[in-house]
Design a protein around this motif. Structure first.
Motif, short mmCIF file in Angstrom:
data_model
loop_
_atom_site.label_atom_id
_atom_site.label_comp_id
_atom_site.label_asym_id
_atom_site.label_seq_id
_atom_site.Cartn_x
_atom_site.Cartn_y
_atom_site.Cartn_z
N ARG A 1 5.04 -2.12 -1.97
CA ARG A 1 5.85 -2.92 -1.04
C ARG A 1 5.22 -2.97 0.35
O ARG A 1 5.09 -4.04 0.96
CB ARG A 1 7.27 -2.37 -0.98
CG ARG A 1 8.21 -3.15 -0.04
CD ARG A 1 9.59 -2.51 0.00
NE ARG A 1 10.23 -2.61 -1.30
CZ ARG A 1 10.96 -3.65 -1.70
NH1 ARG A 1 11.11 -4.69 -0.88
NH2 ARG A 1 11.52 -3.67 -2.88
N ASP A 2 4.86 -1.81 0.86
CA ASP A 2 4.29 -1.77 2.21
C ASP A 2 2.97 -2.52 2.30
O ASP A 2 2.69 -3.20 3.30
CB ASP A 2 4.07 -0.32 2.64
CG ASP A 2 5.37 0.41 2.91
OD1 ASP A 2 6.39 -0.26 3.15
OD2 ASP A 2 5.37 1.66 2.85
N ILE A 3 2.17 -2.43 1.26
CA ILE A 3 0.86 -3.09 1.26
C ILE A 3 1.01 -4.60 1.10
O ILE A 3 0.27 -5.39 1.70
CB ILE A 3 -0.04 -2.53 0.14
CG1 ILE A 3 -0.27 -1.04 0.34
CG2 ILE A 3 -1.37 -3.26 0.08
CD1 ILE A 3 -0.94 -0.68 1.64
N ALA A 4 1.97 -5.02 0.28
CA ALA A 4 2.13 -6.45 -0.02
C ALA A 4 2.71 -7.23 1.15
O ALA A 4 2.50 -8.45 1.25
CB ALA A 4 3.01 -6.62 -1.25
N LEU A 5 3.42 -6.58 2.05
CA LEU A 5 4.02 -7.26 3.19
C LEU A 5 2.96 -7.51 4.27
O LEU A 5 1.84 -7.02 4.20
CB LEU A 5 5.18 -6.43 3.74
CG LEU A 5 6.37 -6.29 2.78
CD1 LEU A 5 7.43 -5.38 3.37
CD2 LEU A 5 6.96 -7.66 2.44
N PHE A 6 3.35 -8.24 5.29
CA PHE A 6 2.42 -8.66 6.34
C PHE A 6 1.73 -7.47 7.00
O PHE A 6 2.37 -6.47 7.33
CB PHE A 6 3.15 -9.48 7.40
CG PHE A 6 2.29 -9.84 8.58
CD1 PHE A 6 1.37 -10.87 8.50
CD2 PHE A 6 2.36 -9.11 9.77
CE1 PHE A 6 0.56 -11.19 9.58
CE2 PHE A 6 1.56 -9.42 10.85
CZ PHE A 6 0.66 -10.48 10.76
N GLN A 7 0.42 -7.61 7.20
CA GLN A 7 -0.36 -6.59 7.90
C GLN A 7 -0.96 -7.19 9.16
O GLN A 7 -1.44 -8.32 9.16
CB GLN A 7 -1.48 -6.06 6.99
CG GLN A 7 -0.99 -5.45 5.70
CD GLN A 7 -0.24 -4.16 5.91
OE1 GLN A 7 -0.51 -3.44 6.86
NE2 GLN A 7 0.71 -3.86 5.03
N ASP A 8 -0.93 -6.43 10.23
CA ASP A 8 -1.50 -6.89 11.49
C ASP A 8 -3.00 -7.13 11.34
O ASP A 8 -3.69 -6.38 10.66
CB ASP A 8 -1.24 -5.84 12.57
CG ASP A 8 -1.65 -6.35 13.95
OD1 ASP A 8 -0.83 -7.00 14.60
OD2 ASP A 8 -2.80 -6.09 14.34
N TYR A 9 -3.51 -8.18 12.02
CA TYR A 9 -4.92 -8.50 11.84
C TYR A 9 -5.86 -7.53 12.57
O TYR A 9 -7.08 -7.68 12.52
CB TYR A 9 -5.22 -9.95 12.26
CG TYR A 9 -4.78 -10.35 13.65
CD1 TYR A 9 -5.39 -9.85 14.79
CD2 TYR A 9 -3.75 -11.27 13.82
CE1 TYR A 9 -5.00 -10.23 16.05
CE2 TYR A 9 -3.34 -11.66 15.09
CZ TYR A 9 -3.97 -11.14 16.20
OH TYR A 9 -3.58 -11.54 17.46
N HIS A 10 -5.31 -6.54 13.25
CA HIS A 10 -6.16 -5.48 13.78
C HIS A 10 -6.74 -4.63 12.65
O HIS A 10 -7.78 -3.99 12.82
CB HIS A 10 -5.36 -4.57 14.72
CG HIS A 10 -5.08 -5.17 16.06
ND1 HIS A 10 -4.26 -6.27 16.22
CD2 HIS A 10 -5.51 -4.83 17.30
CE1 HIS A 10 -4.19 -6.57 17.51
NE2 HIS A 10 -4.94 -5.72 18.18
N GLY A 11 -6.09 -4.64 11.50
CA GLY A 11 -6.52 -3.83 10.38
C GLY A 11 -5.79 -2.51 10.34
O GLY A 11 -5.38 -1.97 11.37
N MET A 12 -5.61 -1.98 9.16
CA MET A 12 -4.92 -0.70 9.03
C MET A 12 -5.70 0.38 9.76
O MET A 12 -6.93 0.47 9.62
CB MET A 12 -4.80 -0.33 7.55
CG MET A 12 -3.95 -1.27 6.72
SD MET A 12 -3.97 -0.75 4.98
CE MET A 12 -2.86 -1.99 4.29
N PRO A 13 -5.03 1.23 10.52
CA PRO A 13 -5.74 2.31 11.23
C PRO A 13 -6.56 3.18 10.30
O PRO A 13 -7.69 3.56 10.65
CB PRO A 13 -4.59 3.09 11.89
CG PRO A 13 -3.48 2.11 12.02
CD PRO A 13 -3.60 1.20 10.82
N GLU A 14 -6.01 3.51 9.12
CA GLU A 14 -6.75 4.36 8.20
C GLU A 14 -8.01 3.67 7.68
O GLU A 14 -9.03 4.31 7.40
CB GLU A 14 -5.87 4.81 7.03
CG GLU A 14 -5.28 3.69 6.21
CD GLU A 14 -3.90 3.24 6.69
OE1 GLU A 14 -3.11 2.80 5.84
OE2 GLU A 14 -3.63 3.34 7.91
#
Length: 483
Positions: free
Chosen positions: A83-96
């Motif tokens: 669920r968390d991955i499929a939803l919108f992600q900021d275009y800065h990229g995941m910190p990890e």
């Protein structure tokens, strides 16, 4: 009624040939796609030796995936993160993701340098990264200097949609195609005389297609050159982890850390990286821009929304590259396998007298010297030879002219995108081709000698004889190509 779209309805960019597809580099790919080699279904098909893919260490990645099913949201073990991955992600990229990539970039450079995760910008492969950098640094009509020979895709990546020009910096075999200050100055001066504003210099280190690395003195000279001219330096380092023998790879980042580099304007320095070559993941489209210029980082990050790396891919890559034990093992084993394949292939070529650029120690290819097989020492002769290799030997190797090489007779041949069996088939075809040429040259020399004894063999009679289906001797494709 059916309406057909005419080119004048489209934009000039869409209907033009700026993509650069009208090139023997891409024509070779098309020849392979029409008739691909398969060991059982199509054993006489074209073998793809024009695609720089690293397929030698896939088993290491597959093993890791089996042992780490939670890294994929497509597995039952990783489903909880879906669920968390499929939803919108900021275009800065995941910190990890950015943290893992920064750490990996340092690792493949021997941990002699560090990278700030906040300066890492995502892009859809190195292709998107290069275009974004060109967009940020230059206006249409302005130019980048590029030492030759260089990757044909740059003509598309940097030019097609940006309107930026590329100006070759001519390098040649007299010094193993080394980039010199004199060559840089000459290209820069010629651009000024032509009224073209130079905004930057693009280098590939390790080099595609040469498979060489830039030494410390050359890198220092390049940095001083761009600083004096006040132009940008874009360093393509996408083959950093493919250096399989000494000397070691030196990143531009390492040069910038030297004591006497305090006067260098870091706002002019930018790195393009990806996981397509070092990890063998071209299908993942993981491109990276690392810039020391805050304005470029800000603009590129906004533009990354046009070519984001998928959140699922970021999630998987972050997990994989955070596994220190795996990364260490992969880098070491990949280098060893590349070295072994390089040695096997060059040894096979040497058996029939074919040499490659001797300073090569990196990349997924070699710069093969076929000047001795040219019928005529020209780019027409190079194209004639290339067509024979594609159509009769059934190998897709890329001619030097498509890399803007200044000397005819050089070819890039990729060696890491096939299994051992296919490599042996390719070598056997090369051996047969060269041996036919040797026999044909011996026969021609013999007939010329006999001609001096008043035996009436005109050039046309010789050609008719050697091309005859009743000729008992092996036919040389090089001889047939004269008609």
């Amino acid at each position: 009624m059916v309406f057909r779209l005419n080119s004048h309805i489209l934009s000039r960019i869409a209907s033009g040939n700026g993509h650069g597809e009208d090139s023997p580099y891409f024509d070779g790919w098309k020849a392979y796609e029409r008739d691909p080699h398969h060991p059982t279904k199509n054993p006489n098909g074209v073998i793809q030796m024009g695609l720089a893919e690293n397929q030698l260490s896939f088993d290491l990645v597959e093993e890791w995936l089996k042992n780490n099913p939670k890294a994929s949201i497509s597995s039952p073990e990783g489903l909880s993160a879906f669920r968390d991955i499929a939803l919108f992600q900021d275009y800065h990229g995941m910190p990890e993701f950015r943290n893992a990539v920064a750490k990996f970039m340092a690792k493949v450079r021997g941990d002699r340098v560090t990278f700030d995760p906040d300066r890492i910008v995502m892009s859809g492969g190195a292709t998107g990264a290069h275009e974004t950098v060109a967009f940020c640094l230059a206006d249409p009509g302005e130019a980048f200097l590029v030492p030759t020979p260089y990757y044909p895709g740059f003509d598309r990546d940097l030019r097609w949609r940006t309107g930026v020009k590329l100006i070759p910096v001519e390098c040649d075999s007299s010094n193993d195609f080394k980039v010199t200050r004199e060559a840089l100055e000459s290209a820069h001066e010629m651009a000024q005389l032509d009224g073209i504003k130079v905004k930057g210099l693009l280098i590939t280190n390790p080099s595609n297609p040469l498979g060489t690395i830039l030494d410390r003195d050359t890198l220092r000279s390049i940095v001083h050159f761009i600083n004096e001219k006040n132009i940008h330096l874009v360093c393509d380092e996408i083959y950093a982890a493919t250096v399989f023998s000494q000397p070691d790879f030196i990143s531009i980042t390492e040069i910038l850390g030297e004591d006497d580099m305090q006067c260098i304007n870091l706002d002019l320095i930018h790195i393009v990286y990806s996981l397509s070559k070092d990890m063998g993941f071209p299908g993942f489209r993981v491109g990276i821009i690392y810039s020391y210029n805050d304005a470029v980082v800000s603009c590129a990050r906004k533009m990354s929304s046009f070519g984001l790396v998928s959140a699922q891919t970021q999630h998987l890559i972050a997990s994989m590259l955070s596994d220190d034990e795996f990364v260490e093992k992969f880098i070491k084993e990949s280098k060893a396998r590349l070295a072994k394949r390089y040695q096997l292939f060059t040894r096979g070529l040497e058996q029939v007298g074919i040499k490659c650029l001797k300073t090569s120690n990196a990349g997924l290819f070699m710069w093969m010297d076929l000047r001795g097989l040219l019928k005529e020492k020209s780019f027409d002769g190079e194209m004639m030879l290339w067509r024979l290799i594609i159509n009769e030997v059934k190998l897709n190797v890329s001619p030097g002219c498509s890399f803007h090489c200044s000397e005819p007779g050089w070819f890039r041949v990729c060696f890491a995108n096939m299994d051992d069996q296919t490599m042996e088939v390719a070598l056997s075809r090369i051996r047969a081709f060269v041996n036919k040429d040797v026999e044909a040259r011996k026969l021609k020399k013999q007939l010329r000698w006999q001609g001096s004894l008043k035996l009436s063999f005109s050039a046309r009679i010789f050609d008719d004889f050697i091309n005859s289906p009743h000729s008992p001797l092996p036919q040389s494709p090089l001889v047939r190509a004269r008609t």
